[in-house]
Scaffold this motif. Structure first.
Motif, PDB file in Angstrom:
ATOM      1  N   ASN A 227       0.826  -1.210   0.000  1.00  0.00           N
ATOM      2  CA  ASN A 227       0.000   0.000   0.000  1.00  0.00           C
ATOM      3  C   ASN A 227       0.857   1.257   0.000  1.00  0.00           C
ATOM      4  O   ASN A 227       0.569   2.232  -0.693  1.00  0.00           O
ATOM      5  CB  ASN A 227      -0.925   0.010   1.222  1.00  0.00           C
ATOM      6  CG  ASN A 227      -2.043  -1.014   1.106  1.00  0.00           C
ATOM      7  OD1 ASN A 227      -2.372  -1.452   0.001  1.00  0.00           O
ATOM      8  ND2 ASN A 227      -2.608  -1.407   2.230  1.00  0.00           N
ATOM      9  N   LYS A 228       1.920   1.228   0.786  1.00  0.00           N
ATOM     10  CA  LYS A 228       2.804   2.384   0.856  1.00  0.00           C
ATOM     11  C   LYS A 228       3.496   2.606  -0.491  1.00  0.00           C
ATOM     12  O   LYS A 228       3.650   3.739  -0.951  1.00  0.00           O
ATOM     13  CB  LYS A 228       3.845   2.177   1.952  1.00  0.00           C
ATOM     14  CG  LYS A 228       4.630   3.438   2.301  1.00  0.00           C
ATOM     15  CD  LYS A 228       5.786   3.127   3.235  1.00  0.00           C
ATOM     16  CE  LYS A 228       5.314   2.511   4.523  1.00  0.00           C
ATOM     17  NZ  LYS A 228       6.455   2.269   5.447  1.00  0.00           N
ATOM     18  N   ALA A 229       3.916   1.513  -1.127  1.00  0.00           N
ATOM     19  CA  ALA A 229       4.570   1.616  -2.431  1.00  0.00           C
ATOM     20  C   ALA A 229       3.623   2.212  -3.468  1.00  0.00           C
ATOM     21  O   ALA A 229       4.022   3.034  -4.299  1.00  0.00           O
ATOM     22  CB  ALA A 229       5.051   0.240  -2.881  1.00  0.00           C
ATOM     23  N   GLU A 230       2.360   1.811  -3.401  1.00  0.00           N
ATOM     24  CA  GLU A 230       1.369   2.351  -4.340  1.00  0.00           C
ATOM     25  C   GLU A 230       1.171   3.844  -4.113  1.00  0.00           C
ATOM     26  O   GLU A 230       1.075   4.624  -5.068  1.00  0.00           O
ATOM     27  CB  GLU A 230       0.044   1.608  -4.181  1.00  0.00           C
ATOM     28  CG  GLU A 230      -1.015   2.049  -5.179  1.00  0.00           C
ATOM     29  CD  GLU A 230      -2.302   1.260  -5.055  1.00  0.00           C
ATOM     30  OE1 GLU A 230      -3.204   1.475  -5.890  1.00  0.00           O
ATOM     31  OE2 GLU A 230      -2.409   0.430  -4.124  1.00  0.00           O
ATOM     32  N   GLU A 231       1.116   4.264  -2.839  1.00  0.00           N
ATOM     33  CA  GLU A 231       0.948   5.681  -2.536  1.00  0.00           C
ATOM     34  C   GLU A 231       2.178   6.487  -2.945  1.00  0.00           C
ATOM     35  O   GLU A 231       2.065   7.622  -3.413  1.00  0.00           O
ATOM     36  CB  GLU A 231       0.668   5.867  -1.040  1.00  0.00           C
ATOM     37  CG  GLU A 231      -0.678   5.339  -0.578  1.00  0.00           C
ATOM     38  CD  GLU A 231      -1.840   6.051  -1.254  1.00  0.00           C
ATOM     39  OE1 GLU A 231      -1.682   7.234  -1.617  1.00  0.00           O
ATOM     40  OE2 GLU A 231      -2.893   5.429  -1.434  1.00  0.00           O
ATOM     41  N   LEU A 232       3.348   5.906  -2.773  1.00  0.00           N
ATOM     42  CA  LEU A 232       4.576   6.577  -3.214  1.00  0.00           C
ATOM     43  C   LEU A 232       4.576   6.759  -4.730  1.00  0.00           C
ATOM     44  O   LEU A 232       5.008   7.797  -5.247  1.00  0.00           O
ATOM     45  CB  LEU A 232       5.800   5.768  -2.780  1.00  0.00           C
ATOM     46  CG  LEU A 232       6.210   5.908  -1.311  1.00  0.00           C
ATOM     47  CD1 LEU A 232       7.176   4.801  -0.921  1.00  0.00           C
ATOM     48  CD2 LEU A 232       6.843   7.274  -1.059  1.00  0.00           C
ATOM     49  N   ARG A 233       4.096   5.740  -5.435  1.00  0.00           N
ATOM     50  CA  ARG A 233       4.013   5.841  -6.893  1.00  0.00           C
ATOM     51  C   ARG A 233       3.065   6.966  -7.302  1.00  0.00           C
ATOM     52  O   ARG A 233       3.371   7.763  -8.198  1.00  0.00           O
ATOM     53  CB  ARG A 233       3.543   4.506  -7.485  1.00  0.00           C
ATOM     54  CG  ARG A 233       3.348   4.530  -8.999  1.00  0.00           C
ATOM     55  CD  ARG A 233       2.919   3.177  -9.518  1.00  0.00           C
ATOM     56  NE  ARG A 233       1.665   2.729  -8.945  1.00  0.00           N
ATOM     57  CZ  ARG A 233       0.471   3.163  -9.343  1.00  0.00           C
ATOM     58  NH1 ARG A 233       0.369   4.072 -10.303  1.00  0.00           N
ATOM     59  NH2 ARG A 233      -0.627   2.683  -8.788  1.00  0.00           N
TER      60      ARG A 233
END
Length: 307
Positions: A227-233
């Motif tokens: 989820n964090k990786a998606e938000e960073l993207r």
């Protein structure tokens, strides 16, 4: 009966003689090859066994013999390239043996590489995430060229191994692993030590190298969930200029989430915020404006909202 390669070291009782003859007739023949005439496959993506794994393999060979011959292809000057069995060949050398059972496959480069990849995928028990990802990348390149002999590849696999490949290599899984080869080395290493999941790595892989490096510079070894990786993207795609400051100011380390963000075009940034030196200053300025608007609204005799 499956298509397992006949094991020359397996011990059979007299009652099994008919079965042995039947298996020998349907299996590929093997020969004994001098270990000094074998050369490793160039640029293969798989790591050599660790000392513990090699010791376990050598103990197994000494105890029950070699379970499967290695696979080689003929080169010039009486040399043979190992397609499958690099660790087995190394184990035989370390055990002081001079020869090893092997099956010869006279195949082209693409077919040889595909045999090397598929046999390693089904036989290695402790394959790392990036070993699999890099193997899939090679496999994808070979498939695109459409020059390899699929029958030659499959005859080196048992029915069970073919089923294993089919179940492990769904289209979605295949391309998810393939995407990891676009990660910077630091995140590839995290995939291998399981501190970055395949799904989280897939999200980060959609960013370019510069964006990934900004994230790594800002967050270091902080754990990045899917989820964090998606938000960073999403955050990276919000700003025309993605900086370490933006990441730090938008990343909420305590809650392990990304704060909400508003996207401004480059033209809007230049028009309204050109005098500001950082995102922090812009944020403080906007908050002051909103507070002034709220104050005016509260003091209005008509309860009007100044928006």
């Amino acid at each position: 009966m499956g298509n397992e390669i006949f094991n020359p070291y397996k011990k059979f009782s007299k009652n099994d003689e008919s079965q042995i003859k039947e298996e020998i007739n349907v299996k590929k023949s093997f020969e004994e090859f001098n270990l000094d005439n074998l050369v490793p496959f160039k640029n293969q993506p798989f790591k050599v066994y660790s000392n513990d794994e090699m010791k376990e393999l050598k103990d197994s060979i000494e105890r029950i013999g070699l379970q499967n011959p290695i696979i080689v292809r003929r080169l010039e000057n009486n040399k043979y390239e190992i397609l499958a069995g690099h660790n087995r060949a190394r184990a035989f050398k370390e055990l002081g043996k001079e020869k090893i059972p092997a099956i010869i496959q006279d195949v082209d480069d693409d077919t040889a590489q595909m045999i090397m990849i598929d046999t390693n995928i089904v036989q290695r028990q402790n394959m790392t995430t990036m070993e699999r990802a890099k193997a899939y990348k090679l496999k994808d390149e070979i498939k695109k060229r459409k020059r390899y002999d699929i029958d030659k590849v499959e005859e080196n696999l048992s029915d069970e191994e073919k089923e294993q490949l089919a179940s492990e290599e769904s289209r979605q899984t295949f391309y998810r692993y393939l995407s990891l080869t676009n990660l910077i080395p630091e995140y590839q290493a995290k995939c291998d030590d399981d501190s970055l999941s395949v799904r989280a790595g897939e999200q980060l892989s959609k960013l370019n190298e510069q964006q990934q490096r900004k994230i790594y510079e800002a967050l270091g070894d902080s754990k990045i969930t899917e989820n964090k990786a998606e938000e960073l993207r999403k955050l990276a795609n919000t700003f025309d200029e993605f900086t370490v400051d933006i990441i730090k100011e938008n990343f909420n380390g305590d809650k392990n989430t990304i704060k909400s963000s508003i996207k401004f075009t480059k033209k809007e940034m230049e028009k309204y915020f050109s005098d500001f030196k950082s995102i922090k200053e812009i944020k403080e300025y906007l908050i002051r404006l909103l507070e002034e608007i709220d104050e005016k609204s509260e003091n209005s005799p008509y309860g009007e909202k100044y928006y």
